[in-house]
Design a protein around this motif. Structure first.
Motif, PDB file in Angstrom:
ATOM      1  N   ILE A   1       0.821  -1.211   0.000  1.00  0.00           N
ATOM      2  CA  ILE A   1       0.000   0.000   0.000  1.00  0.00           C
ATOM      3  C   ILE A   1       0.854   1.258   0.000  1.00  0.00           C
ATOM      4  O   ILE A   1       0.509   2.261  -0.646  1.00  0.00           O
ATOM      5  N   GLU A   2       1.987   1.234   0.671  1.00  0.00           N
ATOM      6  CA  GLU A   2       2.804   2.447   0.750  1.00  0.00           C
ATOM      7  C   GLU A   2       3.402   2.841  -0.599  1.00  0.00           C
ATOM      8  O   GLU A   2       3.869   3.970  -0.756  1.00  0.00           O
ATOM      9  N   GLN A   3       3.342   1.947  -1.579  1.00  0.00           N
ATOM     10  CA  GLN A   3       3.873   2.260  -2.902  1.00  0.00           C
ATOM     11  C   GLN A   3       2.836   2.920  -3.819  1.00  0.00           C
ATOM     12  O   GLN A   3       3.198   3.446  -4.875  1.00  0.00           O
ATOM     13  N   PHE A   4       1.560   2.862  -3.453  1.00  0.00           N
ATOM     14  CA  PHE A   4       0.526   3.445  -4.308  1.00  0.00           C
ATOM     15  C   PHE A   4       0.593   4.974  -4.281  1.00  0.00           C
ATOM     16  O   PHE A   4       0.970   5.575  -3.278  1.00  0.00           O
ATOM     17  N   ASP A   5       0.191   5.590  -5.388  1.00  0.00           N
ATOM     18  CA  ASP A   5       0.024   7.043  -5.413  1.00  0.00           C
ATOM     19  C   ASP A   5      -1.248   7.441  -4.670  1.00  0.00           C
ATOM     20  O   ASP A   5      -1.290   8.466  -3.997  1.00  0.00           O
ATOM     21  N   PHE A   6      -2.281   6.620  -4.819  1.00  0.00           N
ATOM     22  CA  PHE A   6      -3.510   6.775  -4.049  1.00  0.00           C
ATOM     23  C   PHE A   6      -4.272   5.474  -4.161  1.00  0.00           C
ATOM     24  O   PHE A   6      -3.872   4.555  -4.890  1.00  0.00           O
ATOM     25  N   MET A   7      -5.365   5.341  -3.424  1.00  0.00           N
ATOM     26  CA  MET A   7      -6.098   4.082  -3.441  1.00  0.00           C
ATOM     27  C   MET A   7      -7.582   4.312  -3.174  1.00  0.00           C
ATOM     28  O   MET A   7      -7.996   5.375  -2.708  1.00  0.00           O
ATOM     29  N   ILE A   8      -8.381   3.299  -3.503  1.00  0.00           N
ATOM     30  CA  ILE A   8      -9.783   3.232  -3.093  1.00  0.00           C
ATOM     31  C   ILE A   8      -9.862   2.131  -2.052  1.00  0.00           C
ATOM     32  O   ILE A   8      -9.610   0.964  -2.347  1.00  0.00           O
ATOM     33  N   GLY A   9     -10.178   2.487  -0.825  1.00  0.00           N
ATOM     34  CA  GLY A   9     -10.174   1.518   0.264  1.00  0.00           C
ATOM     35  C   GLY A   9     -11.521   1.416   0.946  1.00  0.00           C
ATOM     36  O   GLY A   9     -12.176   2.431   1.209  1.00  0.00           O
ATOM     37  N   SER A  10     -11.943   0.175   1.227  1.00  0.00           N
ATOM     38  CA  SER A  10     -13.166  -0.044   1.978  1.00  0.00           C
ATOM     39  C   SER A  10     -12.909  -0.784   3.284  1.00  0.00           C
ATOM     40  O   SER A  10     -13.803  -0.841   4.129  1.00  0.00           O
ATOM     41  N   ARG A  11     -11.741  -1.375   3.442  1.00  0.00           N
ATOM     42  CA  ARG A  11     -11.344  -1.932   4.727  1.00  0.00           C
ATOM     43  C   ARG A  11     -10.702  -0.808   5.544  1.00  0.00           C
ATOM     44  O   ARG A  11      -9.771  -0.133   5.073  1.00  0.00           O
TER      45      ARG A  11
ATOM     46  N   LYS B   1      -0.921   6.156   7.225  1.00  0.00           N
ATOM     47  CA  LYS B   1       0.336   5.982   7.973  1.00  0.00           C
ATOM     48  C   LYS B   1       1.538   6.244   7.077  1.00  0.00           C
ATOM     49  O   LYS B   1       2.598   6.684   7.543  1.00  0.00           O
ATOM     50  N   ASN B   2       1.370   5.995   5.782  1.00  0.00           N
ATOM     51  CA  ASN B   2       2.467   6.154   4.823  1.00  0.00           C
ATOM     52  C   ASN B   2       2.247   7.300   3.852  1.00  0.00           C
ATOM     53  O   ASN B   2       2.891   7.362   2.802  1.00  0.00           O
ATOM     54  N   GLY B   3       1.337   8.209   4.195  1.00  0.00           N
ATOM     55  CA  GLY B   3       1.141   9.390   3.379  1.00  0.00           C
ATOM     56  C   GLY B   3       0.478   9.132   2.048  1.00  0.00           C
ATOM     57  O   GLY B   3       0.668   9.902   1.099  1.00  0.00           O
ATOM     58  N   VAL B   4      -0.318   8.073   1.950  1.00  0.00           N
ATOM     59  CA  VAL B   4      -0.988   7.734   0.697  1.00  0.00           C
ATOM     60  C   VAL B   4      -2.442   8.191   0.780  1.00  0.00           C
ATOM     61  O   VAL B   4      -3.193   7.715   1.634  1.00  0.00           O
ATOM     62  N   PRO B   5      -2.888   9.094  -0.085  1.00  0.00           N
ATOM     63  CA  PRO B   5      -4.298   9.519  -0.068  1.00  0.00           C
ATOM     64  C   PRO B   5      -5.229   8.362  -0.422  1.00  0.00           C
ATOM     65  O   PRO B   5      -4.838   7.429  -1.138  1.00  0.00           O
ATOM     66  N   ALA B   6      -6.464   8.451   0.073  1.00  0.00           N
ATOM     67  CA  ALA B   6      -7.410   7.362  -0.150  1.00  0.00           C
ATOM     68  C   ALA B   6      -8.812   7.893  -0.378  1.00  0.00           C
ATOM     69  O   ALA B   6      -9.241   8.864   0.254  1.00  0.00           O
TER      70      ALA B   6
END
Length: 515
Positions: free
Chosen positions: A419-429, A438-443
């Motif tokens: 996850i820390e490697q993504f530029d951003f993510m769509i998260g439901s958990r 925690k790793n500065g990744v927008p969601a």
């Protein structure tokens, strides 16, 4: 077709330092580009890669057979217990537990609870952890975090995780951890109250061990992610309160670490049973940390002196000392993610609240928007139960090589490193978003409970919250993807800045007494 997975770089070591990948920040992190979706041949035992022990006892055989029936049953089946003898035994255990809890309650209510334990200094050899487990990766991350921090603070104490599901794992798998796993189902809770009910147990030795542990217990630490709420129904709330009553019966202090709590909108009959228990036992813990401020408000009807607002312990954690978690630190492999990558972590709880066709159409639109903006998309699960959903989402893009399904059942540490490697993510958990922040990744959060909206509000990200309890506007979701595709660097800086303020205080040092 999606191209075959390729092995990624191997990461070895006994310690995970501040920030994944050797403390690199989100901006300017080095990545290894691959031409195909990466893979992980993990040496870490998981539910998909169980290490079977050749030594089995009769109770262990029964537990394994019961677990196999549960795993092989249809997920839509309302009852995975097929043996009438087991059904009768379970009913007897539940009735006996209710009677034991009622007896304890009446004794505490009219006879007065045992003297409240002194917490000026930790006294007792054992520390018991309840509410944690290792199958759901958020719960696993919380378990690893609390074990690591308790080991640092109390190196001479023995740690016990009470978890029914994890106790059913093979012995060889359980022995890799620095803590002992004991059962904590209905029969174990009943056995903790009284040995006279041992005849109802499949494993009298385990229930006897629980009593021995509690008789020399320094404290009970509750790390339930989300349990005490009417959203989960009567049984879950009742069992939560039974934990507090059990600790009170042994005069053992309880620390309820950050978790989501409330609302308490029980039907009248259920409220009639639970409210007296909540009035009596919620004042018992040394502290109850609610992750959301509305949880503090919900608890105010029952207790105020021991309630505080505190964000998730995983969010505050700066890194693991794996020697505190494992008896023999395993080798971890990590996945190298493409530059310009978006992660997708769905949740079966959301699917329960959204029309299935509409559910998948939302993800179709979001992924298509990311692809148009030049991003590679990685679909991965943060809990074992989400496997089928991840497969369905990725199958809808079978001819798109830039949509990659990570099939492996990664552990919490490996997931965070992805996850820390993504530029951003769509998260439901929930903890996928915690790992991201925690790793500065927008969601972009598609959530089903108040905890999601409150977390995003803490980080100034409310515009990226989508409440699945209400109709989701697909056009707004697509706009959110395009916005983060263009502005993820700026949002990352904002998240990092706000998190640095959050983690200034050590919740473990502030909460627990000296050894």
């Amino acid at each position: 077709m999606t191209p075959p997975f390729e092995p990624a770089a191997l990461l070895r070591g006994s310690r995970i330092s501040n920030g994944p990948s050797g403390g690199e920040t989100h901006q300017g992190r080095a990545r290894t580009a691959t031409k195909a979706c990466p893979s992980l041949g993990s040496k870490f035992p998981t539910q998909d890669n169980l290490c079977r022990s050749p030594r089995t006892t009769a109770p262990e055989n029964r537990r394994r057979e019961r677990r196999e029936r549960q795993l092989n049953a249809s997920p839509d089946s309302p009852n995975t217990m097929r043996d009438p003898r087991e059904a009768l035994q379970s009913a007897a255990q539940k009735l006996s537990l209710a009677a034991a809890a009622e007896t304890r309650f009446l004794r505490d209510l009219f006879g007065g609870r045992r003297p409240h334990p002194s917490t000026e200094k930790l006294a007792g050899q054992n520390i018991v952890i309840v509410g944690g487990e290792l199958f759901n990766k958020g719960a696993q991350a919380m378990t690893f975090t609390v074990v690591d921090n308790l080991r640092r603070r109390y190196p001479d104490q023995d740690l016990y995780l009470l978890s029914y599901a994890d106790y059913e794992r093979p012995d060889a798998e359980k022995e890799q951890y620095s803590f002992e796993i004991l059962p904590w189902g209905t029969e174990a809770r009943l056995g903790a109250f009284t040995e006279r009910a041992d005849f109802l147990s499949d494993d009298e030795n385990a229930t006897a061990t629980i009593r021995e542990v509690m008789n020399d217990c320094a404290c009970v630490v509750d790390i339930s992610g989300y349990a005490l709420s009417s959203q989960w129904g009567f049984n879950v709330s009742f069992m939560y309160l039974v934990n507090l009553a059990m600790a009170s019966s042994y005069s053992v202090p309880v620390y309820v670490l950050p978790q989501s709590i409330g609302p308490f909108e029980y039907p009248p009959l259920e409220a009639g049973v639970l409210n007296p228990l909540m009035n009596l036992y919620l004042s018992y813990p040394e502290v109850i940390y609610s992750r959301e401020r509305r949880g503090v408000d919900a608890l105010s009807s029952y207790t105020t002196h021991n309630v505080e607002h505190e964000l998730d312990i995983v969010l505050q954690n700066e890194g693991y000392d794996l020697e505190n978690v494992f008896t023999d630190v395993p080798e971890f492999e990590t996945i190298a993610v493409e530059n310009d990558a978006m992660g997708v972590v769905p949740n079966s709880r959301v699917m329960e609240r959204v029309d299935h066709d509409r559910f998948y159409a939302h993800y179709d639109a979001a992924i298509e928007a990311a692809l148009r903006d030049g991003y590679t998309v990685y679909v991965l699960r943060h809990s074992t139960e989400d496997r089928r959903i991840c497969e369905q989402i990725s199958a809808r893009f079978a001819d798109e090589p830039r949509v990659c399904l990570l099939k492996q059942d990664l552990n919490a540490i490996e997931l965070e490193r992805v996850i820390e490697q993504f530029d951003f993510m769509i998260g439901s958990r929930y903890h996928s978003i915690v790992h991201a922040y925690k790793n500065g990744v927008p969601a972009i959060a598609i959530g089903w409970a108040d905890k999601y909206g409150d977390l995003l509000e803490e980080f100034g990200q409310s515009e990226f919250f989508f409440d699945a309890r209400e109709p989701i506007q697909r056009e707004r979701l697509v706009r959110a993807v395009s916005t983060l595709a263009a502005t993820n660097a700026e949002e990352s800086e904002k998240i990092d800045r706000l998190r640095s303020d959050i983690v200034e205080g050590d919740v473990f040092r502030r909460t627990f007494p000296p050894a």
